[in-house]
Write an enzyme that holds these catalytic residues in place. Structure first.
Site, mmCIF file in Angstrom:
data_model
loop_
_atom_site.group_PDB
_atom_site.id
_atom_site.type_symbol
_atom_site.label_atom_id
_atom_site.label_comp_id
_atom_site.label_asym_id
_atom_site.label_seq_id
_atom_site.Cartn_x
_atom_site.Cartn_y
_atom_site.Cartn_z
ATOM 1 C CB CYS A 169 -0.721 4.116 8.866
ATOM 2 S SG CYS A 169 -1.192 3.131 7.434
ATOM 3 C CB CYS A 173 -1.957 7.193 5.750
ATOM 4 S SG CYS A 173 -1.113 7.515 4.191
ATOM 5 C CB CYS A 209 -0.928 -0.014 1.215
ATOM 6 S SG CYS A 209 -2.091 1.363 1.270
ATOM 7 C CB CYS A 210 3.944 2.165 1.905
ATOM 8 S SG CYS A 210 3.384 2.300 3.618
ATOM 9 C CB CYS A 256 6.300 4.245 4.537
ATOM 10 S SG CYS A 256 7.151 5.791 4.172
#
Length: 251
Positions: A220, A217, A132-133, A245
């Site tokens: 997170c 985010c 996702c990162c 990340c």
């Protein structure tokens, strides 16, 4: 909440009131930081600042503006930022002398990740979280740094054990990536950062007033409790030693 964190009006103290405790050599640190930023602008063009709009980054942007340096700023708008962060981005764009460039992930890549892995995939494994990162941060970062000779970050030695040796100027990737990294606040303490913000009335993310020292985010990031490590609120479900990340991981 302890009485030390309560004001006379029975309201929580702001981050500036809680944290602004300058170190004895702050004036020298500030002078070194200003000199380093001037060097970056004079000797390493094109150069840009990477800003997450956290406390360290708003200090650096303020310094760039106050020194009238020709250093643009970029923000990775991941599509998952807090409302407070997005509002600060708008205010920064409205008032900054330095241009503020916003880089967003490829929307089709985000949709595909959610479709294939699920919106809560980041909590299932570190591999999925890093994927996702990669979509939301790493790919936009590559675009932001394309053609740059150097970039400026808010990394500080005090932030974590993984960053304890962060230098003011990191040239270790010049040979492989043709990219230097300036870390002008590397030797600053958290108290130094907030002293500068308070003294110069720098606009900052109000989440800092709610015990969010490190803000990424929204899915997170959480507030931390008294006694927790600085970055304990980032990816709190993962192993402490792996809380990056990828933006500042050398390959």
């Amino acid at each position: 909440m302890t009485s030390s964190l309560i004001s006379s009006r029975n309201a929580p103290l702001k981050a500036t009131e809680q944290n602004a405790k300058t170190s004895p050599d702050f004036a020298a640190k500030l002078a070194d930081t200003q000199a380093l930023l001037r060097r970056a602008a004079a000797e390493f063009t094109p150069v840009t600042q990477a800003s997450s709009l956290g406390a360290e980054d708003v200090v650096i942007t303020h310094l760039i503006n106050s020194l009238q340096l020709d250093i643009p700023v970029f923000v990775l708008e991941t599509g998952a930022l807090h409302t407070e962060t997005l509002a600060l981005l708008e205010r920064t764009q409205a008032h900054s002398r330095a241009p503020i460039h916003v880089f967003r992930p490829v929307q089709e890549s985000v949709i595909q990740f959610v479709r294939d892995k699920g919106q809560d995939a980041i909590y299932k494994s570190m591999e999925l979280r890093k994927e996702c990162c990669g979509v939301r941060k790493m790919e936009p970062l590559a675009r932001a740094l394309k053609g740059q000779r150097a970039w400026i970050t808010g990394l500080r030695q005090e932030q974590s054990t993984a960053r304890a040796e962060v230098p003011l100027l990191d040239t270790s990737e010049e040979a492989t990536k043709h990219l230097a990294k300036f870390n002008p606040l590397a030797k600053w303490t958290w108290g130094d950062v907030w002293h500068y913000i308070a003294e110069n009335q720098v606009d900052y993310n109000p989440l800092h007033d709610q015990f969010f020292p490190s803000i990424g985010c929204a899915p997170c990031t959480r507030a931390i409790s008294l006694g927790e490590e600085f970055r304990a609120g980032r990816w709190w479900w993962e192993d402490e030693a792996a809380k990056e990340c990828g933006l500042h991981v050398k390959k």
